[in-house]
Write an enzyme that holds these catalytic residues in place. Sequence first.
Site, mmCIF file in Angstrom:
data_model
loop_
_atom_site.group_PDB
_atom_site.id
_atom_site.type_symbol
_atom_site.label_atom_id
_atom_site.label_comp_id
_atom_site.label_asym_id
_atom_site.label_seq_id
_atom_site.Cartn_x
_atom_site.Cartn_y
_atom_site.Cartn_z
ATOM 1 C CG HIS A 130 5.820 2.698 -6.857
ATOM 2 N ND1 HIS A 130 5.892 3.872 -6.175
ATOM 3 C CD2 HIS A 130 7.093 2.252 -6.975
ATOM 4 C CE1 HIS A 130 7.156 4.122 -5.868
ATOM 5 N NE2 HIS A 130 7.904 3.154 -6.346
ATOM 6 C CG ASP A 149 8.579 -9.938 -8.834
ATOM 7 O OD1 ASP A 149 8.248 -10.905 -8.130
ATOM 8 O OD2 ASP A 149 8.580 -9.963 -10.075
ATOM 9 C CD GLU A 152 8.698 -13.742 -10.513
ATOM 10 O OE1 GLU A 152 9.417 -13.067 -11.286
ATOM 11 O OE2 GLU A 152 8.006 -13.229 -9.606
HETATM 12 P P1 FAD Z 1 -0.884 3.394 -5.963
HETATM 13 O O1 FAD Z 1 -0.153 3.481 -7.239
HETATM 14 O O2 FAD Z 1 -0.643 4.497 -5.010
HETATM 15 O O3 FAD Z 1 -2.394 3.088 -6.157
HETATM 16 C C1 FAD Z 1 -2.850 2.120 -7.086
HETATM 17 C C2 FAD Z 1 -4.386 2.143 -7.182
HETATM 18 O O4 FAD Z 1 -4.924 1.674 -5.964
HETATM 19 C C3 FAD Z 1 -4.976 3.528 -7.392
HETATM 20 O O5 FAD Z 1 -6.155 3.431 -8.130
HETATM 21 C C4 FAD Z 1 -5.281 3.990 -5.991
HETATM 22 O O6 FAD Z 1 -6.297 4.965 -5.949
HETATM 23 C C5 FAD Z 1 -5.704 2.683 -5.340
HETATM 24 N N1 FAD Z 1 -5.363 2.644 -3.932
HETATM 25 C C6 FAD Z 1 -4.190 2.911 -3.330
HETATM 26 N N2 FAD Z 1 -4.283 2.727 -2.009
HETATM 27 C C7 FAD Z 1 -5.554 2.338 -1.766
HETATM 28 C C8 FAD Z 1 -6.279 1.998 -0.605
HETATM 29 N N3 FAD Z 1 -5.712 2.030 0.597
HETATM 30 N N4 FAD Z 1 -7.568 1.640 -0.731
HETATM 31 C C9 FAD Z 1 -8.173 1.595 -1.936
HETATM 32 N N5 FAD Z 1 -7.541 1.926 -3.077
HETATM 33 C C10 FAD Z 1 -6.239 2.280 -2.992
HETATM 34 N N6 FAD Z 1 2.492 -5.728 -9.074
HETATM 35 C C11 FAD Z 1 2.391 -7.057 -8.884
HETATM 36 O O7 FAD Z 1 1.290 -7.584 -8.754
HETATM 37 N N7 FAD Z 1 3.505 -7.842 -8.844
HETATM 38 C C12 FAD Z 1 4.756 -7.321 -8.919
HETATM 39 O O8 FAD Z 1 5.722 -8.052 -8.847
HETATM 40 C C13 FAD Z 1 4.887 -5.924 -9.081
HETATM 41 N N8 FAD Z 1 6.110 -5.345 -9.141
HETATM 42 C C14 FAD Z 1 6.213 -3.993 -9.276
HETATM 43 C C15 FAD Z 1 7.493 -3.411 -9.309
HETATM 44 C C16 FAD Z 1 7.619 -2.041 -9.432
HETATM 45 C C17 FAD Z 1 8.998 -1.431 -9.453
HETATM 46 C C18 FAD Z 1 6.469 -1.239 -9.559
HETATM 47 C C19 FAD Z 1 6.594 0.241 -9.735
HETATM 48 C C20 FAD Z 1 5.203 -1.802 -9.559
HETATM 49 C C21 FAD Z 1 5.069 -3.194 -9.411
HETATM 50 N N9 FAD Z 1 3.817 -3.810 -9.373
HETATM 51 C C22 FAD Z 1 3.713 -5.156 -9.184
HETATM 52 C C23 FAD Z 1 2.584 -3.038 -9.584
HETATM 53 C C24 FAD Z 1 2.017 -2.580 -8.265
HETATM 54 O O9 FAD Z 1 1.502 -3.660 -7.534
HETATM 55 C C25 FAD Z 1 0.853 -1.614 -8.497
HETATM 56 O O10 FAD Z 1 1.240 -0.570 -9.327
HETATM 57 C C26 FAD Z 1 0.346 -1.075 -7.170
HETATM 58 O O11 FAD Z 1 -0.847 -0.411 -7.379
HETATM 59 C C27 FAD Z 1 1.323 -0.107 -6.592
HETATM 60 O O12 FAD Z 1 1.037 0.092 -5.226
HETATM 61 P P2 FAD Z 1 0.995 1.564 -4.653
HETATM 62 O O13 FAD Z 1 0.935 1.433 -3.191
HETATM 63 O O14 FAD Z 1 2.101 2.387 -5.207
HETATM 64 O O15 FAD Z 1 -0.409 2.006 -5.229
#
Ligand code: FAD
Length: 601
Positions: free
Chosen positions: A175, A236, A347
Site C-alpha cells: 500500500h 486510519d 483529527e
Molecule cells: P508496503 O507498501 O508493502 O511497504 C512499505 C515499505 O516498507 C517498503 O519500503 C517496504 O519494502 C517496507 N517494508 C514492508 N514490510 C517490511 C518489513 N516487514 N520489514 C521491513 N521493511 C518492510 N499511514 C499512516 O501513517 N497513517 C494512516 O492513517 C495511513 N492511512 C493509509 C490509508 C490507505 C488507504 C493507504 C493505502 C495507506 C495509508 N497509510 C497511512 C500509509 C501506509 O502506512 C504506508 O503506505 C505503509 O507502508 C503501507 O503498509 P504496507 O504493509 O502496505 O507496506
Amino acid sequence: MAIQLHSEHKYMTVPPKTFPLNSPLYLKFTSTSSISPRLSVFSISLKKLEMGLVSSLRFRRRNNKTFLRIFMILVLSCIPGRTNLCSNHSVSTPIDLPPGNPSDIRSLLDSLDLEGYISFDDVHNAAKDFGNRYQLPPLAILHPRSVSDISSMMKHIVHLGSTSNLTVAARGHGHSLQGQALAHQGVVINMESLRSPDIKIYKGQQPYVDVSGGELWINILRETLKSGLSPKSWTDYLHLTVGGTLSNAGISGQAFKHGPQINNVYQLEIVTGKGEVVTCSEKRNSELFYSVLGGLGQFGIITRARIALRPAPHMVKWIRVLYSDFSAFSRDQEHLISKENTFDYVEGFVIINRTDLLNNWRSSFSPNDSTQASQFKSDGKTLYCLEVAKYFIPEEANSMNQETEKLLSELNYIPSTLFSSEVPYIEFLDRVHIAERKLRAKGLWEVPHPWLNLLIPKSRIFDFATEVFNNILTSNSNGPILIYPVNQSKWNKRTSLITPNEDILYLVAFLPSAVPNSSGKNDLEYLLKQNQRVLSFCAAENINVKQYLPHYETQTEWKSHFGDRWETFAKRKYAYDPLAILAPGQRIFQKATHLSPIQLL
Ligand code: FAD
C-alpha cells in the site's frame, strides 16, 4: 486516512511508469569530497582499512565533525562492489538486469533450501502498489514460511555480492504510493506468507502482543479484542502490515496521546541486509532497533514485533463539528491535544467548495439539532471539520457523555453543525475498509493515487492553510484532505523518522484519486502539478515541511530531507546493509554493480 467515493467518474488504467531493461547503470560519485570511490579496485582489505580507521578514531576520541565526515566518505567509498551510497544519481536512472544468464540466477535462487517457495511466474502483482503509478516487475517472489527462509535468501544475495544486481524488497500489503515496496528485477518477499509466530498475547501489568512483521493490523485488532485488549496507536486504515507501517511511523488521531505506532513497540526481530537474525529493543541492540523504526526498510526486514497493548473499549462516541475560520479550528484542535483529560482521537479535514455536505453525513451521523442543521448551508465555502472520538464501555456511558459535553463546551465550532454517532470500537477503527469495499465494487479502488503527506510546524500552519486551502486548491471533490496536530514532545526522538523541529506538528494529507484520461481537476497530471505547487510554495516561503511517506528522485533531495541526520542514516546503512540490497524502491541508495569484485565483510 478516509477514502471518498467518486461514483460519477469512469476510471481507466493509466499507463504506468516503466523503466527499460538492459540499459546501462550509471554510477557517479559526487559526494562532498573528491576522494575516489574506487578504492575497492585496489587490493586494500576493507577489514584492515576499517580496523585502522576505527583504532585511529579511538585514538582521537574526539567528536570532530570534519573527521567523522572524512571517515564516512572513506568507509562508504570502500564498500565492496562499489555500493553507491553517496551518489547524486537520479534515482529514476534505469537499472540493468542481473549480469549473466537470468536463468542462471533463477537456478541459483531455486537451489535454496527453503520451507516456503520462490515463484518466477505470476510476478505482476508485486510489480505495482496502491499508488498505481509505477510498474516495475521483480525477477522473483519469495513466499517465506520461516524467518530462516528470509535469512537464507539474504545471505545468498550477499554472497553473490556485486556479481548480481539483485535487490530485495519486503512487501507488506503493497500500500505504498510511489513504488517503495517494489524491487525491479530483484526479489520481492511476500511478508504476508510469514505466518509464524502466531499472534501471541501476554496479559499483565504491561500487556503486549507478539506478531509477525507481515501481519495485518486488522488481524491483530480482532485477535487482541478477544482478550479485551488492543494496540494503542493506529493508522486510519488497518489493512496494512506491521512491517510496512513501522517502516514509516503509523500516524493517526491517537498519535497526539500515544505517539505514532513506532513509539509503541517493545521489541523487534530483524533480518539485516547481511542476512543476520537479530533481536533488538530499547535495551538490546538499540541502534538497530531505532534505525529500523521509521527506517523506510533500509536496515533490515522486520520479521517479528512486540506491540504494546491497553484495555480495549467496547464503544466509540464519534463526533464531527464544522468551522469556517481556520484559526478557530486549529486553536481548538491544539487545545484538545494539550489537555490531560481529553478525547481519545483528534483529527480533522478540509472541505473546499462542496454543497450538501451535512446531508451526506446524515447516513452515519445524527445532528444534535436537526432543525438548525437543516438550515446550515455549506455552499462554496472552505470549511474545516474537527473529528473527535471518545472511547467507552457501556457501563460508563453517562460519565463519558458528561465529559464529552464539557469538552465540546470549550470549543468554538458553528453550533448548528454538531453531529455524532456511537459505533463499536472495531467499526470505528476499521472505518476506511467500509469505503474501500464500496470503491472496489465500483472498480474505483485501483486507480492512480497521487497522494502527498506533509508534516508542518505549528508556527507556519496558518500561512500554509491560508495559501493552500484558499488559493492553490479550488476544490477537493477528488479525495479528502486531512489536517490535525500531534504533540511531538511525547514522541521518541531516536527513531529514523524525520520531522520538523517543533513540539507541535500538523499532519496534512492530500489524498486524491486520479481519473485516468480525464481532463481538468481529476486528471493525474493536474493533481501532480498541484502537489508540486504546494511544495514550491513551502520552499518559497521557507516553511520547513517534511514529507511523511517521503518520495524523492535524487539523493541530493534525500540528503536535504534528512538534513543533519543524513550522516547517521548513511552510517547505519553501511552497518546493517552494506551492499544496499534492501528496499530499492525507496530510491535512497543504489545497489552495487557487477563491475568490481566483491569483498565480503
Ligand atoms: P508496503 O507498501 O508493502 O511497504 C512499505 C515499505 O516498507 C517498503 O519500503 C517496504 O519494502 C517496507 N517494508 C514492508 N514490510 C517490511 C518489513 N516487514 N520489514 C521491513 N521493511 C518492510 N499511514 C499512516 O501513517 N497513517 C494512516 O492513517 C495511513 N492511512 C493509509 C490509508 C490507505 C488507504 C493507504 C493505502 C495507506 C495509508 N497509510 C497511512 C500509509 C501506509 O502506512 C504506508 O503506505 C505503509 O507502508 C503501507 O503498509 P504496507 O504493509 O502496505 O507496506
